[in-house]
Design a protein around this motif. Structure first.
Motif, PDB file in Angstrom:
ATOM      1  N   ASN A 156      -0.227  14.097   0.430  1.00 30.90           N
ATOM      2  CA  ASN A 156      -0.957  13.069  -0.299  1.00 30.90           C
ATOM      3  C   ASN A 156      -1.770  12.208   0.680  1.00 30.90           C
ATOM      4  O   ASN A 156      -1.511  11.044   0.859  1.00 30.90           O
ATOM      5  CB  ASN A 156       0.039  12.200  -1.074  1.00 30.90           C
ATOM      6  CG  ASN A 156      -0.657  11.230  -1.994  1.00 30.90           C
ATOM      7  OD1 ASN A 156      -1.834  11.344  -2.258  1.00 30.90           O
ATOM      8  ND2 ASN A 156       0.097  10.261  -2.482  1.00 30.90           N
ATOM      9  N   ASP A 192       0.836  -1.211   0.000  1.00 28.70           N
ATOM     10  CA  ASP A 192       0.000   0.000   0.000  1.00 28.70           C
ATOM     11  C   ASP A 192       0.864   1.251   0.000  1.00 28.70           C
ATOM     12  O   ASP A 192       0.576   2.219  -0.711  1.00 28.70           O
ATOM     13  CB  ASP A 192      -0.928   0.027   1.215  1.00 28.70           C
ATOM     14  CG  ASP A 192      -2.115  -0.904   1.096  1.00 28.70           C
ATOM     15  OD1 ASP A 192      -2.336  -1.476  -0.002  1.00 28.70           O
ATOM     16  OD2 ASP A 192      -2.827  -1.067   2.108  1.00 28.70           O
ATOM     17  N   ASN A 193       1.924   1.235   0.779  1.00 27.79           N
ATOM     18  CA  ASN A 193       2.839   2.366   0.831  1.00 27.79           C
ATOM     19  C   ASN A 193       3.522   2.580  -0.520  1.00 27.79           C
ATOM     20  O   ASN A 193       3.624   3.702  -1.015  1.00 27.79           O
ATOM     21  CB  ASN A 193       3.878   2.141   1.928  1.00 27.79           C
ATOM     22  CG  ASN A 193       4.656   3.387   2.245  1.00 27.79           C
ATOM     23  OD1 ASN A 193       4.099   4.357   2.735  1.00 27.79           O
ATOM     24  ND2 ASN A 193       5.949   3.361   1.968  1.00 27.79           N
ATOM     25  N   ARG A 251       1.045   4.027  -3.027  1.00 23.84           N
ATOM     26  CA  ARG A 251       0.756   5.426  -2.718  1.00 23.84           C
ATOM     27  C   ARG A 251       1.860   6.359  -3.220  1.00 23.84           C
ATOM     28  O   ARG A 251       1.594   7.489  -3.612  1.00 23.84           O
ATOM     29  CB  ARG A 251       0.566   5.571  -1.207  1.00 23.84           C
ATOM     30  CG  ARG A 251      -0.211   6.776  -0.799  1.00 23.84           C
ATOM     31  CD  ARG A 251      -0.708   6.794   0.639  1.00 23.84           C
ATOM     32  NE  ARG A 251       0.115   6.142   1.639  1.00 23.84           N
ATOM     33  CZ  ARG A 251      -0.130   4.922   2.134  1.00 23.84           C
ATOM     34  NH1 ARG A 251      -1.132   4.213   1.701  1.00 23.84           N
ATOM     35  NH2 ARG A 251       0.655   4.413   3.054  1.00 23.84           N
ATOM     36  N   ASP A 297      -4.442  10.204   1.122  1.00 23.58           N
ATOM     37  CA  ASP A 297      -5.453   9.445   0.380  1.00 23.58           C
ATOM     38  C   ASP A 297      -5.586   8.044   0.961  1.00 23.58           C
ATOM     39  O   ASP A 297      -5.692   7.067   0.261  1.00 23.58           O
ATOM     40  CB  ASP A 297      -5.101   9.391  -1.107  1.00 23.58           C
ATOM     41  CG  ASP A 297      -3.765   8.709  -1.357  1.00 23.58           C
ATOM     42  OD1 ASP A 297      -3.043   8.425  -0.393  1.00 23.58           O
ATOM     43  OD2 ASP A 297      -3.452   8.466  -2.534  1.00 23.58           O
ATOM     44  N   GLY A 353      -4.063   5.205   3.883  1.00 26.21           N
ATOM     45  CA  GLY A 353      -2.888   4.890   4.668  1.00 26.21           C
ATOM     46  C   GLY A 353      -3.249   4.688   6.119  1.00 26.21           C
ATOM     47  O   GLY A 353      -4.410   4.701   6.505  1.00 26.21           O
TER      48      GLY A 353
END
Length: 105
Positions: free
Chosen positions: A60, A7-8, A11, A62, A64
């Motif tokens: 950013n 996920d990181n 992103r 969004d 996390g």
């Protein structure tokens, strides 16, 4: 752990991420690469602390884990006798490397 790392990477990637997994010398080694801006050398160990978000990450917002994602990764990896670190990816972004003892060792 894997989801938090991926996920990181998603992103912060510009266009792509890459994953590789292999075994070497009794260790399972996972690399997660992205082609984003990377992580400055001075911040590479700090990003594994709780609630740490780098300045561009704050902009950013969004999703996390609010600065907990990589801290959770570090705790899980440590609990399994491993290490996690951030370096430079061949693609120019960040490479997160996780090493844990191999189950076959």
């Amino acid at each position: 752990m894997l989801r938090n790392i991926v996920d990181n990477a998603v992103r912060h990637a510009s266009r792509r991420i890459g994953l590789s997994l292999y075994e070497r010398d009794g260790w399972a080694v996972l690399h997660v690469d992205d082609d984003g801006p990377g992580v400055p050398v001075a911040d590479r160990s700090r990003v594994f602390e709780r609630f740490v978000r780098l300045d561009d990450a704050r902009v950013n917002v969004d999703g996390g884990s609010g600065g907990l994602g990589l801290a959770i990764v570090a705790e899980v990896v440590s609990a399994h006798g491993g290490t996690v670190q951030i370096g430079d990816a061949p693609s120019g972004g960040a490479r997160v490397t996780v090493r844990i003892p191999s189950l076959t060792a």
